[in-house]
Design an enzyme around this catalytic site. Structure first.
Site, short mmCIF file in Angstrom:
data_model
loop_
_atom_site.label_atom_id
_atom_site.label_comp_id
_atom_site.label_asym_id
_atom_site.label_seq_id
_atom_site.Cartn_x
_atom_site.Cartn_y
_atom_site.Cartn_z
N LEU A 51 -18.19 -1.69 0.53
CA LEU A 51 -19.24 -0.73 0.18
C LEU A 51 -19.50 -0.68 -1.32
O LEU A 51 -20.14 0.25 -1.81
CB LEU A 51 -18.87 0.67 0.70
CG LEU A 51 -18.78 0.75 2.23
CD1 LEU A 51 -18.29 2.12 2.67
CD2 LEU A 51 -20.13 0.44 2.88
N GLY A 52 -19.00 -1.65 -2.05
CA GLY A 52 -19.24 -1.69 -3.49
C GLY A 52 -20.72 -1.67 -3.82
O GLY A 52 -21.51 -2.42 -3.24
N TYR B 198 0.85 -1.19 0.00
CA TYR B 198 0.00 0.00 0.00
C TYR B 198 0.88 1.24 0.00
O TYR B 198 1.25 1.79 1.04
CB TYR B 198 -0.93 0.00 1.21
CG TYR B 198 -2.03 -1.05 1.15
CD1 TYR B 198 -2.25 -1.79 0.00
CD2 TYR B 198 -2.84 -1.29 2.25
CE1 TYR B 198 -3.24 -2.75 -0.05
CE2 TYR B 198 -3.84 -2.24 2.21
CZ TYR B 198 -4.04 -2.97 1.06
OH TYR B 198 -5.03 -3.93 1.01
#
Length: 299
Positions: free
Chosen positions: A216-217, A53
């Site tokens: 949260l797609g 990340y």
């Protein structure tokens, strides 16, 4: 805050996915630290990051270093009163970034050993709380990658193990090789993406935590369209209708819906602002009733 378990560790039922804090489009450091601190204040005790990340022009481990700084500068006690002592930091190894932003995979045992040791140094810990194999490497037999994770467990470099982006057969193989030190599976799962139903069921059967990434797609993107259009949406409108009736955000409803799917589910929504993470954490206290769950399609 409700709680769920990862092996022998109890954590808040909503975690924080720290990816948005350290990749492209990330906030400045002050806001990133404030976001993590707000999560801890709200009762979040699981922070999920990875050595990959970082922006394409960055260095491996930037996200881990950010999490370490956030914990070191936190002056609160958290809702549980234990401060950072009650926080479980989860990180992942086995992926990387290229200069043009692509993602790579390296599941060789030598790489995983080096990656885990480097992650522990960046996090400032003797043993990583939860270390997850980020993705199966098609060029390496999965059993060999899992064998490296078992060696890291035996050496005390990591305390608990998880796997990510896997299918049912890979979960069963990981359980065979890692035993009860395998505690979690992290797959994509959301209102929009429900392709890991079989993996979720297996996790519940085996007593593993199922940690949906991008939970949260289908909700976050559609929020750009305006409330009237959202409530009429045939696929996700129910989340917005329930949210309006409850006086909360549709994101909070989506996370509460995930928690209702199974006791194994432990969502890790991302956030880049304190107000967003506070809203997500509040989903742990939102219990949907039978009528609402039926409208949202919980079976």
């Amino acid at each position: 805050m409700r709680y769920r378990t990862l092996g022998d560790v109890r954590v808040g039922a909503i975690g924080l996915g720290a990816m948005p804090l350290s990749i492209e489009g990330r906030p400045d450091e002050a806001r990133a630290l404030a976001t993590v601190h707000a999560a801890l204040d709200a009762g979040v005790t699981l922070l999920d990051t990875a050595d990959s990340y970082h922006p394409p022009d960055g260095e491996p481990g930037e996200g881990e270093l950010l999490v370490a700084r956030a914990l070191a500068t936190y002056g609160g006690r958290g809702r549980g009163g234990g401060g950072t002592d009650e926080v479980l930091v989860a990180t992942k190894g086995g992926r990387g970034r290229t200069a043009d932003g692509d993602w790579t995979v390296d599941g060789t045992p030598a790489h995983l050993r080096r990656a885990a040791e480097a992650s522990a140094r960046r996090l400032g810990v003797e043993a990583i709380g939860l270390y997850q194999l980020h993705k199966p490497d098609p060029a390496v037999p999965y059993a060999e990658s899992l064998g490296a994770i078992r060696e890291l467990l035996d050496a005390g470099t990591i305390r608990l193990a998880g796997i990510s982006n896997v299918d049912v057969a890979q979960i069963r193989l990981a359980r065979e090789i890692l035993g009860d030190r395998l505690v979690s599976v992290q797959n994509r799962y959301s209102p929009a993406v429900r392709t890991s139903e079989a993996e979720l069921r297996l996790c519940a059967e085996l007593g593993l935590a199922f940690m949906p990434w991008s939970p949260l797609g289908g909700i976050s993107r559609s929020s750009l369209d305006g409330a009237s259009a959202l409530e009429a949406d045939p696929e996700f409108g129910a989340f917005h209708r329930v949210a309006r009736a409850r006086g909360v955000s549709p994101q909070r409803v989506a996370l509460a819906w995930l928690l209702a799917r199974s006791e194994a589910v432990l969502p890790i929504p991302g956030a880049s602002r304190p107000e967003t993470v506070r809203d997500s954490a509040a989903a742990a206290e939102l219990v949907l009733d039978a009528r609402e769950l039926a409208e949202l399609g919980v079976h």
